[in-house]
Design a protein around this motif. Structure first.
Motif, PDB file in Angstrom:
ATOM      1  N   HIS A  69       5.296 -13.422 -55.042  1.00 58.70           N
ATOM      2  CA  HIS A  69       4.002 -13.826 -55.949  1.00 58.70           C
ATOM      3  C   HIS A  69       4.822 -14.603 -56.959  1.00 58.70           C
ATOM      4  CE1 HIS A  69       0.790 -13.724 -59.292  1.00 58.70           C
ATOM      5  NE2 HIS A  69       2.163 -13.485 -60.402  1.00 58.70           N
ATOM      6  N   LEU A  70       5.981 -14.522 -56.920  1.00 58.10           N
ATOM      7  CA  LEU A  70       6.265 -15.680 -57.562  1.00 58.10           C
ATOM      8  C   LEU A  70       6.709 -17.017 -56.998  1.00 58.10           C
ATOM      9  CD1 LEU A  70       9.509 -13.853 -59.464  1.00 58.10           C
ATOM     10  CD2 LEU A  70       7.784 -14.540 -60.672  1.00 58.10           C
ATOM     11  N   ALA A  71       6.453 -16.499 -55.869  1.00 55.97           N
ATOM     12  CA  ALA A  71       6.681 -17.964 -54.858  1.00 55.97           C
ATOM     13  C   ALA A  71       5.485 -18.714 -54.203  1.00 55.97           C
ATOM     14  CB  ALA A  71       7.502 -18.065 -53.071  1.00 55.97           C
ATOM     15  N   GLY A  72       4.672 -17.815 -54.205  1.00 52.86           N
ATOM     16  CA  GLY A  72       3.699 -18.070 -54.745  1.00 52.86           C
ATOM     17  C   GLY A  72       2.696 -18.444 -52.797  1.00 52.86           C
ATOM     18  N   ASN A  73       2.618 -19.427 -52.341  1.00 48.81           N
ATOM     19  CA  ASN A  73       1.708 -19.801 -51.260  1.00 48.81           C
ATOM     20  C   ASN A  73       3.251 -20.300 -50.129  1.00 48.81           C
ATOM     21  OD1 ASN A  73      -1.027 -19.099 -51.807  1.00 48.81           O
ATOM     22  ND2 ASN A  73      -0.989 -21.523 -51.712  1.00 48.81           N
ATOM     23  N   VAL A  74       4.549 -20.116 -50.886  1.00 46.30           N
ATOM     24  CA  VAL A  74       5.360 -19.975 -49.748  1.00 46.30           C
ATOM     25  C   VAL A  74       5.905 -18.504 -48.470  1.00 46.30           C
ATOM     26  CG1 VAL A  74       8.164 -20.849 -49.754  1.00 46.30           C
ATOM     27  CG2 VAL A  74       6.360 -21.883 -51.372  1.00 46.30           C
ATOM     28  N   PRO A  75       6.149 -18.872 -47.661  1.00 44.11           N
ATOM     29  CA  PRO A  75       6.733 -17.783 -46.998  1.00 44.11           C
ATOM     30  C   PRO A  75       7.922 -17.043 -47.539  1.00 44.11           C
ATOM     31  CG  PRO A  75       6.267 -19.427 -45.649  1.00 44.11           C
ATOM     32  CD  PRO A  75       5.997 -20.173 -46.937  1.00 44.11           C
ATOM     33  N   VAL A  76       7.885 -15.917 -47.492  1.00 44.10           N
ATOM     34  CA  VAL A  76       8.986 -15.089 -47.928  1.00 44.10           C
ATOM     35  C   VAL A  76       9.760 -14.252 -46.870  1.00 44.10           C
ATOM     36  CG1 VAL A  76      10.533 -13.448 -49.334  1.00 44.10           C
ATOM     37  CG2 VAL A  76       8.049 -14.661 -50.263  1.00 44.10           C
ATOM     38  N   ARG A  77      11.391 -14.757 -46.954  1.00 40.50           N
ATOM     39  CA  ARG A  77      11.523 -14.344 -44.992  1.00 40.50           C
ATOM     40  C   ARG A  77      13.219 -13.575 -45.660  1.00 40.50           C
ATOM     41  NH1 ARG A  77      10.581 -17.851 -41.319  1.00 40.50           N
ATOM     42  NH2 ARG A  77      11.095 -16.271 -40.007  1.00 40.50           N
ATOM     43  N   LEU A  78      12.917 -12.362 -44.906  1.00 37.02           N
ATOM     44  CA  LEU A  78      14.194 -11.136 -45.522  1.00 37.02           C
ATOM     45  C   LEU A  78      15.470 -11.835 -44.363  1.00 37.02           C
ATOM     46  CD1 LEU A  78      11.964  -8.175 -45.262  1.00 37.02           C
ATOM     47  CD2 LEU A  78      12.584  -9.331 -47.232  1.00 37.02           C
ATOM     48  N   LEU A  79      16.462 -12.045 -45.283  1.00 35.75           N
ATOM     49  CA  LEU A  79      17.871 -12.156 -44.702  1.00 35.75           C
ATOM     50  C   LEU A  79      18.479 -11.965 -44.325  1.00 35.75           C
ATOM     51  CD1 LEU A  79      19.410 -15.291 -44.318  1.00 35.75           C
ATOM     52  CD2 LEU A  79      19.982 -14.633 -46.105  1.00 35.75           C
ATOM     53  N   LEU A  80      18.198 -11.254 -43.016  1.00 38.28           N
ATOM     54  CA  LEU A  80      19.806 -10.102 -42.641  1.00 38.28           C
ATOM     55  C   LEU A  80      20.860 -10.720 -41.845  1.00 38.28           C
ATOM     56  CD1 LEU A  80      16.903  -8.199 -39.494  1.00 38.28           C
ATOM     57  CD2 LEU A  80      17.343  -7.851 -41.299  1.00 38.28           C
ATOM     58  N   SER A  81      21.943  -9.644 -42.156  1.00 36.66           N
ATOM     59  CA  SER A  81      23.150  -9.546 -42.261  1.00 36.66           C
ATOM     60  C   SER A  81      23.474  -9.620 -40.196  1.00 36.66           C
ATOM     61  CB  SER A  81      23.833  -8.290 -42.315  1.00 36.66           C
ATOM     62  OG  SER A  81      24.101  -7.418 -43.399  1.00 36.66           O
ATOM     63  N   PRO A  82      24.282 -10.817 -39.788  1.00 37.10           N
ATOM     64  CA  PRO A  82      24.095 -10.970 -38.488  1.00 37.10           C
ATOM     65  C   PRO A  82      24.547  -9.513 -37.602  1.00 37.10           C
ATOM     66  CG  PRO A  82      26.567 -11.901 -40.133  1.00 37.10           C
ATOM     67  CD  PRO A  82      25.543 -11.661 -40.918  1.00 37.10           C
ATOM     68  N   MET A  83      24.391  -9.807 -36.931  1.00 42.95           N
ATOM     69  CA  MET A  83      24.004  -9.136 -35.413  1.00 42.95           C
ATOM     70  C   MET A  83      23.354  -9.738 -34.371  1.00 42.95           C
ATOM     71  SD  MET A  83      21.093  -6.231 -37.495  1.00 42.95           S
ATOM     72  CE  MET A  83      21.664  -5.726 -39.035  1.00 42.95           C
ATOM     73  N   ALA A  84      23.947  -8.940 -33.407  1.00 44.23           N
ATOM     74  CA  ALA A  84      23.521  -9.329 -31.701  1.00 44.23           C
ATOM     75  C   ALA A  84      21.997  -8.996 -31.484  1.00 44.23           C
ATOM     76  CB  ALA A  84      24.624  -8.916 -30.783  1.00 44.23           C
TER      77      ALA A  84
END
Length: 347
Positions: free
Chosen positions: A131-146
């Motif tokens: 909602h705060l970002a509006g129309n911008v996609p929100v991406r879930l940033l993960l821990s680095p893993m193979a």
């Protein structure tokens, strides 16, 4: 919150208090930050010149937290949760502009139990951030893993989060916008009502797909788990089978069937591990009775005790030997288990 008690049963029964427990559960809110560097699982603010406290954490043999950018770069504590790099910060490889908004979805360790408790419950903020970002996609940033395990995607699915929403990061990048929510669950510290509602939402979503019949008493086997191996697990499993428990290896079941078993069981016993954390799916939480055992030096007894208290239960444990060897194997004498079981059933 009252003190969290760990009831240690067996030949020398005692009551211990869990460490790191918060006396109050904090209000939940969301931080919006700009110009943040992501480097090997750490979020770093060049402006503040410190690492962010919600970054990825690991624990050494002395069980002291240490944060790191890589195998050779450590962070130095400034106190009160702030850290600075001991060496020069690695150069970033790419800059991601404001056309994508990020939200961390980290956990202490990228394994089932920690993801269920720590990362999944951070998703309470996802809809608010969108909602705060509006129309911008929100991406879930993960821990680095193979490889990203399927269970991460399955747990996110009930909240309308798809594979597209996960961002598999390069080792180092600069983010123009990131939203960081406070935690609705804090490992070994507290369980909020929001976290409980999220676990319940997962139950409501998957339980209708279960194909197994519920059982009243289940034993959680780690027979085919290679790390933190329970050396005499076969004789312990046999004892509990004689007491009418159904032995399950939850990693071999679908998520829907795991949830079904934990939702309806009234008695759950077994060694502490990722599967034990499925107790959050119980549909009769105050009637459920649990007994977990593990190595004497296993700190996550405290984590289970906090969960048990949050659902109005007593936390019962049996302590085995100290872990040894590269895979940290341990054992607990069958006689100790039998004695603890008698005490547990008499409660």
């Amino acid at each position: 919150m009252a003190d969290v008690e760990m009831h240690i049963l067996g030949s020398q029964p005692k009551i211990r208090s869990a460490r790191k427990v918060r006396k109050t559960i904090p209000h939940l809110y969301i931080h919006e930050l700009a110009d943040i560097i992501y480097a090997d699982g750490i979020l770093y603010s060049p402006r503040a010149k410190c690492a962010l406290i919600d970054s990825f954490r690991s624990f050494g043999e002395a069980l002291t937290p240490r944060l790191y950018y890589g195998p050779d770069t450590r962070l130095r504590s400034l106190g009160r949760g702030f850290y600075v790099p001991e060496n020069v910060l690695p150069a970033t490889e790419v800059t991601v502009g404001a056309n994508q908004v990020f939200m961390p979805c980290f956990t202490s360790y990228p394994v089932y139990g920690h993801w269920l408790l720590e990362a999944l419950t951070s998703l309470w903020a996802h809809a608010h951030v969108q909602h705060l970002a509006g129309n911008v996609p929100v991406r879930l940033l993960l821990s680095p893993m193979a490889n990203v395990p399927d269970y991460m995607k399955l747990f996110a699915e009930p909240f309308g989060i798809t594979d597209y929403d996960f961002y598999y990061p390069s080792r180092r990048m600069r983010l123009e916008r990131i939203f960081i929510p406070t935690k609705s669950y804090m490992h070994m510290a507290y369980v909020s009502e929001i976290a409980k509602k999220m676990w319940q939402h997962v139950v409501n979503y998957y339980l209708p797909d279960a194909t197994m019949d519920p059982v009243e008493k289940i034993y959680l086997s780690r027979r085919h788990i290679k790390t933190r191996r329970h050396e005499n697990q076969e004789e312990v499993e046999s004892f509990f089978e004689q007491q009418g428990f159904t032995v399950i290896e939850s990693q071999n079941l679908s998520l829907a069937n795991q949830i079904c078993l934990f939702a309806h069981a009234s008695r759950i016993v077994g060694p502490v591990g990722s599967a034990a954390h499925n107790v959050v799916f119980s549909q009769n939480p105050q009637q459920l009775k649990t007994l977990f055992f593990g190595p004497e030096d296993y700190t996550s007894f405290g984590a289970m005790a906090v969960i048990e208290q949050a659902y109005g239960r007593k936390a019962y444990f049996v302590q085995g030997s100290v872990r040894t060897g590269e895979r940290r194997s341990w054992h607990v004498p069958l006689q100790e288990v039998q004695m603890a079981y008698e005490q547990w059933t008499a409660e």
